[in-house]
Design an enzyme around this catalytic site. Structure first.
Site, PDB file in Angstrom:
ATOM      1  N   LEU A   6     -53.023  34.648  85.830  1.00 38.22           N
ATOM      2  CA  LEU A   6     -52.775  34.039  84.527  1.00 38.22           C
ATOM      3  C   LEU A   6     -53.858  32.999  84.303  1.00 38.22           C
ATOM      4  O   LEU A   6     -54.315  32.360  85.261  1.00 38.22           O
ATOM      5  CB  LEU A   6     -51.402  33.359  84.479  1.00 38.22           C
ATOM      6  N   ASP A   7     -54.280  32.824  83.048  1.00 35.52           N
ATOM      7  CA  ASP A   7     -55.236  31.770  82.736  1.00 35.52           C
ATOM      8  C   ASP A   7     -54.713  30.441  83.264  1.00 35.52           C
ATOM      9  O   ASP A   7     -53.497  30.208  83.337  1.00 35.52           O
ATOM     10  CB  ASP A   7     -55.436  31.647  81.219  1.00 35.52           C
ATOM     11  N   ARG A   8     -55.614  29.551  83.585  1.00 39.27           N
ATOM     12  CA  ARG A   8     -55.226  28.250  84.137  1.00 39.27           C
ATOM     13  C   ARG A   8     -54.210  27.526  83.259  1.00 39.27           C
ATOM     14  O   ARG A   8     -53.274  26.892  83.759  1.00 39.27           O
ATOM     15  CB  ARG A   8     -56.465  27.372  84.318  1.00 39.27           C
TER      16      ARG A   8
END
Length: 218
Positions: free
Chosen positions: A49-51
């Protein structure tokens, strides 16, 4: 760190925002090891998942489990469903978005490409608009590909940036990005049993604008 499920092969947890999915100091595997009380535990990232994005993730606890889960991700056997709050309302209440995307590594951004080329990859997702109010829309999203920033870019490129977006739109929303990994599904790498895990988004803006008991499945 909220753990939803643990066995000898996998750990299913809630990834907090601002935490990297990868195995490095402060990354999700390290936080999972601390939650398990074993700083030397074998914890492997198999999807990301994106940060800035939160929600449900699964991590492998062995090389064999990681290999099998990674195969499922590559071959689109791994179910990934998200909830997103958009600025605006899609013209069609549901549909499929298909784009050609390429990654600008120097700018650390993903861009829509008008034609095929080196480094250009197809990106496909299905969405369904659940509810709209106050100029915002709640959408359920199912990914068929896993390109970096895919959901964010595909909606922003259509004039529907996610609430809280700061990379692909100039917004001043008072919240983190409204993108939540709502449900994952996979075949257990050891038992072969189909497993699904889901979690509602947190009780805060902008999620609180929408009814918390909606059936979000696409």
């Amino acid at each position: 760190m909220e753990l939803l499920y643990v066995d000898e092969s996998v750990v299913v947890c809630i990834k907090p925002a601002r935490v990297l999915s990868t195995d490095e100091p402060g990354g999700l595997p390290e936080l999972v090891r601390l939650a398990l009380g074993d700083p030397k535990a074998d914890i492997r990232t198999v999807h990301r998942l994106d940060r800035v994005v939160s929600g449900v993730m699964v991590l492998a606890r062995s090389a064999a489990a990681a290999s099998e889960l990674s195969r499922q991700v590559r071959e689109d056997e791994f179910q990934k469903e998200y909830l997103a709050v958009l600025h605006g309302t899609p013209a069609a209440s549901e549909g499929t978005l298909t784009d050609l995307l390429y990654r600008d590594k120097a700018r650390r951004m993903t861009m829509v490409s008008p034609e095929p080329g080196k480094g250009v990859q197809e990106a496909v997702l299905d969405y369904r608009t659940m509810e709209s109010r106050e100029g915002l829309s709640l959408a359920a999203v199912r990914l068929h590909t896993g390109r970096t920033h895919q959901i964010r870019v595909q909606f922003a490129s259509r004039g529907l940036p996610l609430v809280g977006e700061r990379k692909y739109a100039t917004l001043n929303d008072p919240c983190e990005i409204a993108l939540w990994s709502y449900k994952i599904g996979f075949v257990h790498p050891l038992t072969g049993k189909r497993m699904e895990f889901s979690k509602q988004p947190p009780c805060k803006y902008p999620w609180t604008l929408f009814h918390p008991d909606l059936e979000y499945t696409t």
